[in-house]
Every structure is written in C-alpha cells, then in structure tokens.
Design an enzyme around this catalytic site. Structure first.
Site, PDB file in Angstrom:
ATOM      1  N   ARG A  13       0.809  -1.213   0.000  1.00 35.40           N
ATOM      2  CA  ARG A  13       0.000   0.000   0.000  1.00 35.40           C
ATOM      3  C   ARG A  13       0.845   1.267   0.000  1.00 35.40           C
ATOM      4  O   ARG A  13       0.305   2.378  -0.013  1.00 35.40           O
ATOM      5  CB  ARG A  13      -0.914   0.015   1.236  1.00 35.40           C
ATOM      6  CG  ARG A  13      -2.028  -1.004   1.182  1.00 35.40           C
ATOM      7  CD  ARG A  13      -2.868  -1.001   2.436  1.00 35.40           C
ATOM      8  NE  ARG A  13      -3.956  -1.942   2.313  1.00 35.40           N
ATOM      9  CZ  ARG A  13      -5.254  -1.627   2.340  1.00 35.40           C
ATOM     10  NH1 ARG A  13      -5.638  -0.395   2.529  1.00 35.40           N
ATOM     11  NH2 ARG A  13      -6.187  -2.546   2.192  1.00 35.40           N
ATOM     12  N   TYR A  27       0.400   4.370  -2.391  1.00 33.90           N
ATOM     13  CA  TYR A  27      -0.727   5.260  -2.103  1.00 33.90           C
ATOM     14  C   TYR A  27      -0.513   5.992  -0.780  1.00 33.90           C
ATOM     15  O   TYR A  27      -0.590   7.216  -0.711  1.00 33.90           O
ATOM     16  CB  TYR A  27      -2.008   4.441  -2.070  1.00 33.90           C
ATOM     17  CG  TYR A  27      -3.271   5.252  -1.919  1.00 33.90           C
ATOM     18  CD1 TYR A  27      -3.702   6.116  -2.931  1.00 33.90           C
ATOM     19  CD2 TYR A  27      -4.054   5.143  -0.771  1.00 33.90           C
ATOM     20  CE1 TYR A  27      -4.870   6.853  -2.791  1.00 33.90           C
ATOM     21  CE2 TYR A  27      -5.224   5.870  -0.633  1.00 33.90           C
ATOM     22  CZ  TYR A  27      -5.630   6.726  -1.646  1.00 33.90           C
ATOM     23  OH  TYR A  27      -6.786   7.445  -1.493  1.00 33.90           O
ATOM     24  N   ASP A  28      -0.220   5.211   0.274  1.00 34.54           N
ATOM     25  CA  ASP A  28      -0.112   5.802   1.614  1.00 34.54           C
ATOM     26  C   ASP A  28       0.990   6.862   1.666  1.00 34.54           C
ATOM     27  O   ASP A  28       0.783   7.988   2.130  1.00 34.54           O
ATOM     28  CB  ASP A  28       0.214   4.727   2.661  1.00 34.54           C
ATOM     29  CG  ASP A  28      -0.849   3.647   2.751  1.00 34.54           C
ATOM     30  OD1 ASP A  28      -1.779   3.665   1.931  1.00 34.54           O
ATOM     31  OD2 ASP A  28      -0.735   2.786   3.638  1.00 34.54           O
ATOM     32  N   GLY A  40       2.505   8.199  -0.917  1.00 31.88           N
ATOM     33  CA  GLY A  40       2.213   9.242  -1.910  1.00 31.88           C
ATOM     34  C   GLY A  40       1.331  10.319  -1.297  1.00 31.88           C
ATOM     35  O   GLY A  40       1.579  11.524  -1.451  1.00 31.88           O
ATOM     36  N   ASN A  56     -18.003  -4.932  -3.899  1.00 35.09           N
ATOM     37  CA  ASN A  56     -17.841  -6.384  -4.028  1.00 35.09           C
ATOM     38  C   ASN A  56     -19.013  -7.124  -3.398  1.00 35.09           C
ATOM     39  O   ASN A  56     -19.632  -7.981  -4.027  1.00 35.09           O
ATOM     40  CB  ASN A  56     -16.554  -6.855  -3.332  1.00 35.09           C
ATOM     41  CG  ASN A  56     -15.347  -6.809  -4.253  1.00 35.09           C
ATOM     42  OD1 ASN A  56     -15.403  -6.224  -5.321  1.00 35.09           O
ATOM     43  ND2 ASN A  56     -14.247  -7.408  -3.822  1.00 35.09           N
ATOM     44  N   GLN A  73     -11.574  -7.483  10.870  1.00 32.28           N
ATOM     45  CA  GLN A  73     -11.033  -6.131  10.647  1.00 32.28           C
ATOM     46  C   GLN A  73     -12.209  -5.161  10.499  1.00 32.28           C
ATOM     47  O   GLN A  73     -13.273  -5.540  10.016  1.00 32.28           O
ATOM     48  CB  GLN A  73     -10.106  -6.086   9.419  1.00 32.28           C
ATOM     49  CG  GLN A  73     -10.747  -6.258   8.056  1.00 32.28           C
ATOM     50  CD  GLN A  73     -10.868  -7.714   7.641  1.00 32.28           C
ATOM     51  OE1 GLN A  73     -11.041  -8.590   8.463  1.00 32.28           O
ATOM     52  NE2 GLN A  73     -10.789  -7.988   6.345  1.00 32.28           N
ATOM     53  N   ASP A 116      -3.217  -5.139   5.304  1.00 37.17           N
ATOM     54  CA  ASP A 116      -4.618  -4.709   5.418  1.00 37.17           C
ATOM     55  C   ASP A 116      -4.843  -4.182   6.851  1.00 37.17           C
ATOM     56  O   ASP A 116      -4.684  -4.928   7.814  1.00 37.17           O
ATOM     57  CB  ASP A 116      -5.511  -5.929   5.169  1.00 37.17           C
ATOM     58  CG  ASP A 116      -6.942  -5.552   4.829  1.00 37.17           C
ATOM     59  OD1 ASP A 116      -7.346  -5.781   3.688  1.00 37.17           O
ATOM     60  OD2 ASP A 116      -7.640  -5.047   5.731  1.00 37.17           O
ATOM     61  N   PRO A 117      -5.178  -2.903   7.011  1.00 35.34           N
ATOM     62  CA  PRO A 117      -5.343  -2.377   8.370  1.00 35.34           C
ATOM     63  C   PRO A 117      -6.383  -3.177   9.170  1.00 35.34           C
ATOM     64  O   PRO A 117      -7.445  -3.503   8.658  1.00 35.34           O
ATOM     65  CB  PRO A 117      -5.812  -0.938   8.135  1.00 35.34           C
ATOM     66  CG  PRO A 117      -5.279  -0.584   6.796  1.00 35.34           C
ATOM     67  CD  PRO A 117      -5.335  -1.855   5.990  1.00 35.34           C
TER      68      PRO A 117
HETATM   69  N1  UDP Z   1     -12.540  -6.795   1.944  1.00 30.70           N
HETATM   70  C1  UDP Z   1     -13.208  -8.010   2.068  1.00 30.70           C
HETATM   71  N2  UDP Z   1     -13.756  -8.575   0.960  1.00 30.70           N
HETATM   72  C2  UDP Z   1     -13.735  -7.974  -0.267  1.00 30.70           C
HETATM   73  C3  UDP Z   1     -13.053  -6.720  -0.392  1.00 30.70           C
HETATM   74  C4  UDP Z   1     -12.465  -6.174   0.732  1.00 30.70           C
HETATM   75  O1  UDP Z   1     -13.296  -8.593   3.164  1.00 30.70           O
HETATM   76  O2  UDP Z   1     -14.277  -8.540  -1.228  1.00 30.70           O
HETATM   77  C5  UDP Z   1     -11.974  -6.185   3.157  1.00 30.70           C
HETATM   78  C6  UDP Z   1     -10.527  -5.731   3.001  1.00 30.70           C
HETATM   79  O3  UDP Z   1      -9.649  -6.797   3.329  1.00 30.70           O
HETATM   80  C7  UDP Z   1     -10.465  -4.597   4.009  1.00 30.70           C
HETATM   81  C8  UDP Z   1     -11.868  -4.016   4.013  1.00 30.70           C
HETATM   82  O4  UDP Z   1     -12.693  -4.999   3.404  1.00 30.70           O
HETATM   83  O5  UDP Z   1     -10.187  -5.102   5.304  1.00 30.70           O
HETATM   84  C9  UDP Z   1     -11.979  -2.721   3.227  1.00 30.70           C
HETATM   85  O6  UDP Z   1     -11.402  -2.916   1.962  1.00 30.70           O
HETATM   86  P1  UDP Z   1     -11.454  -1.821   0.801  1.00 30.70           P
HETATM   87  O7  UDP Z   1     -10.599  -2.345  -0.308  1.00 30.70           O
HETATM   88  O8  UDP Z   1     -12.860  -1.486   0.470  1.00 30.70           O
HETATM   89  O9  UDP Z   1     -10.826  -0.499   1.431  1.00 30.70           O
HETATM   90  P2  UDP Z   1      -9.543  -0.194   2.352  1.00 30.70           P
HETATM   91  O10 UDP Z   1      -8.820  -1.485   2.692  1.00 30.70           O
HETATM   92  O11 UDP Z   1      -8.708   0.717   1.546  1.00 30.70           O
HETATM   93  O12 UDP Z   1     -10.130   0.421   3.560  1.00 30.70           O
END
Ligand code: UDP
Length: 326
Positions: A142, A145-146, A148, A190, A209, A272-273
């Site tokens: 990441r 992006y982060d 950047g 999704n 998460q 992934d946070p």
């Molecule tokens: N995520 C998930 N299933 C999916 C897409 C994303 O469980 O089909 C999880 C992803 O691992 C993350 C959270 O949803 O923990 C948010 O993901 P997203 O890509 O929407 O945004 P970001 O990680 O940038 O907050």
C-alpha cells in the site's frame, strides 16, 4: 456568490458527485480528468449544462486554469487500482498535487487536497484523531498510495508556509454510494454485486477487521464545508464514527439485498489495516459536520443503484429481485 471551481478527478466516483453538488450550488465547474479510473458516463448528464466544462488532462502534467478554487481529488484510490501501477500512483499523488498547488499559487485559488485515512496505516491508536502520525509500512503493497498521500500532505503544508497558498487538507475515510465501480475491489461494491448475482460474499481473513463507512453525500458535504472554512491547513478527518467488522457488513448486505448468498473467507491481503474508525471531533467542531446517512439507508440506496445498473446492462433481468430473492 458563484465561483469558478476546478475539480480534479471530476469524472470519478467522488468527483462526479462533487461536480453535481457544486453546479447545484450555482457555481461554474471545470472538471479535469484523464479517465484512467474516472468514467465519462459519470459526467455525461452534466455536459449539457453550460456552466460545466470537461478537460481531459493528466494532473502529472502542469496546467494553468483561471479558477477561484480547486478540489484536488485526482488519484486512483482503491487498493486494486492503485497497486496495478504503483509508480504511476506515486506520480499522480506527488507530482499531481505539486502541479495543482502550483496552479493554486499562480491564480491565488484556495485548494482542498483530498488525503486519506490510509496516512494512518495499520493504526496503533484507535479511533484515529488527526494528531496521530500513523503507522505506515513504507515499502509495503500500500506504500505507493499511503506514502504518496503523506507526501502530498507535506507538499500542501509547505506551499501554505512558503507561498501562503490557501490550503485545506481532508483525510477521507471509506466512502460508499452510487457510482462505486464494480471492478475496483472495494468491499461495499464487491459484497453488493456478489449478493445481487447470488454468488458467495468474499470476506478476507477472519473478517474481524473494521472500517467506518461514510455515505458519499455526507463526504461531499464535508469537503464543501472544508473549502469554505477559515480554519487553516490542519488536516480534517471526514469519516463516520460507526465501526463495523467486515463479517457484519457482509451479513447486512445479504439481509438488505434479500440474497441467498453464503459468506466465504478468502486470504487477507498484505498490510490490510486491522481497524479503522474516524475520530471526527475536529470536523464536528470546526465544520459543524456530522454524517447524516445511516449505513443501512446508504446501503439500500447503493444496492438500488447497482440493481438498476445491472438491469440496464442486461446482466440482471428487469424487475427480478436477483441474487436469490427470498
Ligand atoms: N474486503 C473483504 N472482501 C472484499 C473486499 C475487501 O473482506 O471482497 C476487506 C478488506 O480486506 C479490508 C476491508 O474490506 O479489510 C476494506 O477494503 P477496501 O478495499 O474497500 O478499502 P480499504 O482497505 O482501503 O479500507
């Protein structure tokens, strides 16, 4: 008073909603986009408005336009998009912001820089106030992006200090709503698409998460208030204070779509946070801003949008409550 306002990334998800809002407030809008992740169809309804102008341009190239204010949104923002071409993402975040700050300096325009909750990385402070400096892996998936966006913030405050540019910095948390893209891998789009197609909802990892989700109209309201505010360069979180696990989000989407889809688990992406929730105290105090749309209501609007879109594309039969209506 009516203004001439530049929106970079104006054909994107957030940008197109912002263009609409600014026009309905009586402004002239110049929408700048290279259509890399933006979509022409997002702005097609606006092209008939004589106060709306579309300029196809990549923000990594310098440009000067006579405007009173700038909202700088241009940058791929979903992990799938920004990781596809990480060098380009950094260039867009850094060079793009540099060019827009130069433009603002040249024409004496106030500028809102849209940063991100990703500047907090995988946070060790929860919820995240603006005073938290973050916990970012500078070489992770990441990072483009982060880091950047962190550099974009550093540039913005430097332009304010050195050249007295009227900079405002918004840190946007997860935002959802109509016009999210179906193929950009974000969790809300999704899950909704999977539910409407009757496919399993893919929860990454255990699904414990968390994120806080803000409806697009609320995010736009925050940006508009931020530009108008006299509070200066200190960043302002724009995000919901209601936190959900991904498993709970999946269950809610299944319920609201009336789908028979099951929930399955897939591998958790790197870096992934684990938790994220906006501390929006500053936005409340400075902008009198608070999200108004509850997740349930916002999801219903978003589901209706995707259902209509899929029906228009002929992917879902019209009138049928697809995804396995119960
Ligand atoms: N995520 C998930 N299933 C999916 C897409 C994303 O469980 O089909 C999880 C992803 O691992 C993350 C959270 O949803 O923990 C948010 O993901 P997203 O890509 O929407 O945004 P970001 O990680 O940038 O907050």
């Amino acid at each position: 008073m009516s203004k001439r306002i530049l929106v970079t990334g104006g054909a994107g998800f957030l940008g197109s909603h912002l263009c609409e809002r600014l026009l309905s407030d009586g402004n002239e809008v110049v929408c700048l986009d290279n259509l890399f992740t933006g979509r022409r169809e997002n702005i097609t309804p606006l092209l008939d408005d004589h106060r709306f102008e579309f300029v196809r341009h990549d923000v990594t190239e310098p440009i000067v336009l006579e405007v009173d204010a700038v909202y700088h949104l241009a940058c791929p923002a979903s992990p799938v998009h920004y990781q596809r071409n990480p060098v380009r993402t950094i260039r867009t975040a850094v060079e793009g912001t540099l060019n827009m700050l130069e433009l603002a300096r040249e024409v004496h325009a106030r500028i809102v820089i849209t940063s991100t909750s990703e500047v907090y990385g995988d946070p060790e402070v929860h919820p995240q106030p603006e005073t938290y400096w973050g916990h970012v892996n500078p070489i992770g998936d990441r990072a483009c992006y982060d880091e950047g966006k962190r550099c974009a913030e550093a540039l913005a405050v430097s332009y304010a200090r050195q050249y007295d540019v009227g900079v405002r910095i918004a840190r946007l948390f997860n935002t959802y709503g109509p016009r999210l893209y179906e193929n950009d891998g974000r969790v809300v789009s999704n899950f909704i698409l999977q539910a409407l197609h009757g496919e399993p909802l893919t929860v990454y990892g255990e699904g414990t998460q968390t994120r806080s989700f803000c409806y697009v109209d609320d995010t736009i309201e925050g940006l508009v208030r931020l530009l108008a505010s006299e509070h200066g360069t200190a960043p302002v979180n724009i995000g919901s204070q209601f936190e959900f696990t991904m498993v709970d989000l999946a269950k809610l989407v299944v319920e609201l779509t009336g789908s028979r889809s099951e929930i399955v688990h897939a591998p958790l992406p790197a870096d992934d946070p684990k938790q994220r929730r906006a501390d929006a105290t500053r936005a409340r105090e400075i902008l009198a801003w608070e999200p108004r749309v509850q997740l349930r209501d916002g999801l219903l609007l978003t589901i209706a949008y995707f259902r209509q879109r899929l029906q228009r594309l002929g992917v879902l039969p019209a009138g049928k409550n697809h995804g396995g209506g119960r």
